[in-house]
Enzyme design. Structure first.
Site, short mmCIF file in Angstrom:
data_model
loop_
_atom_site.label_atom_id
_atom_site.label_comp_id
_atom_site.label_asym_id
_atom_site.label_seq_id
_atom_site.Cartn_x
_atom_site.Cartn_y
_atom_site.Cartn_z
N SER A 13 0.70 -1.29 0.02
CA SER A 13 -0.08 0.12 -0.06
C SER A 13 0.80 1.35 0.02
O SER A 13 1.69 1.40 -1.04
CB SER A 13 -1.06 -0.10 1.21
N ASP B 201 -3.07 6.37 -3.03
CA ASP B 201 -1.85 5.69 -2.43
C ASP B 201 -1.26 4.70 -3.28
O ASP B 201 -1.86 4.44 -4.34
CB ASP B 201 -2.36 5.18 -1.06
N ASP C 299 -6.31 2.16 -3.09
CA ASP C 299 -7.30 2.02 -2.27
C ASP C 299 -7.61 3.13 -1.62
O ASP C 299 -8.72 3.19 -0.71
CB ASP C 299 -7.52 0.79 -1.74
MG LIG Z 1 -3.78 1.04 0.34
#
Ligand SMILES: [Mg+2]
Ligand SMILES: CC(=O)N[C@H]1[C@@H](OP(=O)(O)O)O[C@H](CO)[C@@H](O)[C@@H]1O
Length: 551
Positions: free
Chosen positions: A69, A285, A289
């Site tokens: 992420s 990001d 998400d």
């Molecule tokens: Mg993320």
């Protein structure tokens, strides 16, 4: 005879992926996440686990996403996606942790056997797994380890390649609903882009086109998704993509992206000359998400529009549509937030709608949102979505409007069901949702921002000897241990106008987080650093290494 585990295959391949000696892995809020260079054994074992999870669920397809992420580029991670596209069921997190920490191949075989017995898995069932990764350099080799694990357990696999986390969640749900009345969409990236863009074009048809939108892609996989959706959107929306250097070493999430914007409350330096007064932009990001919006105001100041502002904008729009469709008696809209939601947003929303506060982590928000007919959930950091309950989707499908105005509102609601990725927070889908509302309301960032005024706030990390000593209640808003600490925090908070502060252990880092807000920025900072100092001192922090800013 009941089917057996292919022990020889598992052992032979497990030997190729030994666990590093001293590391303890933990399947937490975001799956496994740490330096990519130490994750080889974890990926292999997650492959085996994903196969077992699929067998447990009668051969339904399970997803595996390899990503870290918004973390720095050297990190990586992995998480499982359950058949409806939601996060792995909580009770299996312990299975994941136990497999990841088995010291030797033999221990691992025993741990696998224990999961099979514990979860009563019928090994004769098929196993189907789809996997994807983000753009991190460690991705390909970690995917190869994952593939070994999937081979060891005999899973049928599908490689979704390099794609965003929400697209993988979409694919999982699309595969598992194929040919049913709940079919989610075609199980391909093309199906995803068609579904989102088709709904968006209908929603904004007839509305004046908005000015082009600057999109900061965090130099991550979101850049690919933005590029791919452009031809589908046609002239319904124009992007000005930035930070699309997915192959530049060290660029991922570096001084850009949604987490940078939220934590520094600043414009990424790379956009400094891109936005003029009045213009809006947004940041994804690293796995696309999360979404943060911002704009430059009349005094040339950067203004952030975070997850709370997105929730307020979107919820207001949906409530209005429900009312205009004549459905307010049938459809109850609710909001889910965490303690990190800005106090002003909570007040603004609670004056209009039911609001629930739950512990940090998307799975908590998602589950709470399922209890509303339409549940809007966003973390302040920009991760969120909107859930339409199955009954509500049925109501929207069968409802007969009695006026043209009702019919229009109903059509919009039906298109929102298609536009919104209901499996998980999705930067691209959320972006199209925000743009829809802005187009309908003829809002620029200024009008959107003026829904309420954020209370100044500050987030501080405290390094403590033992994070596990911190336990909370009331959706993490109060400490129950260390004993006595909450009373002292309460006494401090009382001294600040509009003061609020809470302390909780992070689920993703080995730190305790302190949040504080107050009516003035200087007061919010002071309160945060006082509480941080209190936490540090009360838990035996070494005076020699006490951070200077703590009060
Ligand atoms: Mg993320
Ligand atoms: C204050 C904050 O932003 N916390 C984040 C962070 O969790 P912590 O448990 O606070 O480390 O990472 C989570 C996973 O991405 C996210 O859900 C959450 O909102």
């Amino acid at each position: 005879m009941a089917a057996q585990l292919p022990l020889d295959d598992i052992a032979r391949l497990a030997d190729l992926h030994p666990k590093p000696g001293h590391i303890r892995f933990q399947y937490g809020t975001a799956g496994f996440r740490t330096l990519g260079s130490v994750l080889d054994s974890v990926l292999f074992r997650v492959g085996v686990l994903a196969g077992l999870r699929s067998k447990k669920l009668d051969g339904k397809t399970i997803g595996v996403m390899v990503t870290a992420s918004h973390n720095p580029e050297p990190d990586n991670g992995v998480k499982l996606v359950d058949p409806r596209g939601e996060m792995l069921e909580a009770s299996w997190e312990a299975h994941a942790t136990s497999l990841a920490n088995a010291a030797s191949t033999e221990d691992f075989l025993q741990a696998v056997d224990a999961v099979v017995k514990n979860a009563k898995i019928d090994l004769s069932k098929p196993a189907k797994v789809i996997y994807a990764r983000d753009t991190r350099p460690s991705g390909p080799s970690l995917v190869a380890s994952l593939e070994d694990g999937l081979k060891a357990i005999g899973a049928e696999t599908r490689d979704a390649g390099v794609t965003t986390t929400p697209i993988l969640h979409y694919l999982v749900r699309a595969i598992n609903t194929k040919g049913t009345s709940a079919e989610y969409g075609d199980d391909s990236e093309d199906g995803y882009f068609k579904k989102l863009s088709g709904a968006f074009k209908q929603l904004v048809s007839g509305k004046p086109a908005l000015p082009p939108l600057v999109v900061d892609c965090a130099n991550g996989v979101g850049a690919n998704a933005v590029e791919k959706i452009v031809p589908y959107l046609g002239d319904s929306l124009t992007f000005i993509p930035h930070n699309t250097a997915t192959a530049t070493p060290g660029a991922l999430n570096n001084a850009c992206g949604a987490d940078y914007v939220k934590t520094t409350q600043k414009l990424p330096p790379s956009l400094a000359n891109e936005l003029k007064s009045g213009e809006r932009g947004c940041s994804f990001d690293g796995d696309a998400d999360r979404l943060m919006y911002f704009y430059i105001d009349a005094r040339n100041q950067f203004r952030m529009l975070d997850g709370d502002k997105i929730a307020a904008l979107v919820a207001g729009f949906i409530v209005e549509l429900v009312k205009n469709a004549g459905l307010e008696e049938k459809i109850r809209v609710g909001i889910v937030q965490t303690a990190y939601a800005n106090g002003s947003s909570t007040k603004y929303l609670a004056d209009r709608l039911p609001v629930r506060c739950v512990p940090t982590g998307v799975k908590h928000l998602h589950h709470a949102a399922e209890h509303f007919n339409i549940g809007v959930y966003f973390e302040a950091n920009g991760h969120g979505t909107v859930l339409f309950s199955p009954e509500t989707q049925g109501t929207l499908a069968s409802y007969e409007p009695s006026t043209p105005a009702q019919s229009t509102a109903l059509k919009h609601l039906r298109n929102l069901v298609q536009l919104i990725n209901q499996t998980v927070g999705d930067a691209l889908s959320d972006l199209l949702l925000v743009e829809t509302v802005l187009a309908h309301k003829s809002y620029s960032g200024v009008e959107w921002d003026s829904l309420y005024v954020d209370l100044p706030n500050r987030l501080v990390k405290v390094l403590v000897a033992d994070v596990r000593a911190f336990q909370t209640e009331d959706a993490e808003r109060r400490l129950v241990s260390p004993r006595g600490l909450q009373g002292k925090i309460d006494a401090l908070v009382k001294r600040y106008e509009g003061g609020r502060s809470f302390v909780r252990p992070s689920g993703t880092e080995d730190v305790v987080r302190v949040y504080a807000e107050a009516v003035m920025k200087s007061q919010a900072d002071e309160l945060a650093f006082r509480v941080a100092g209190l936490v540090y001192d009360e838990t035996g922090g070494d005076p020699a290494t006490r951070p200077k800013e703590f009060l």
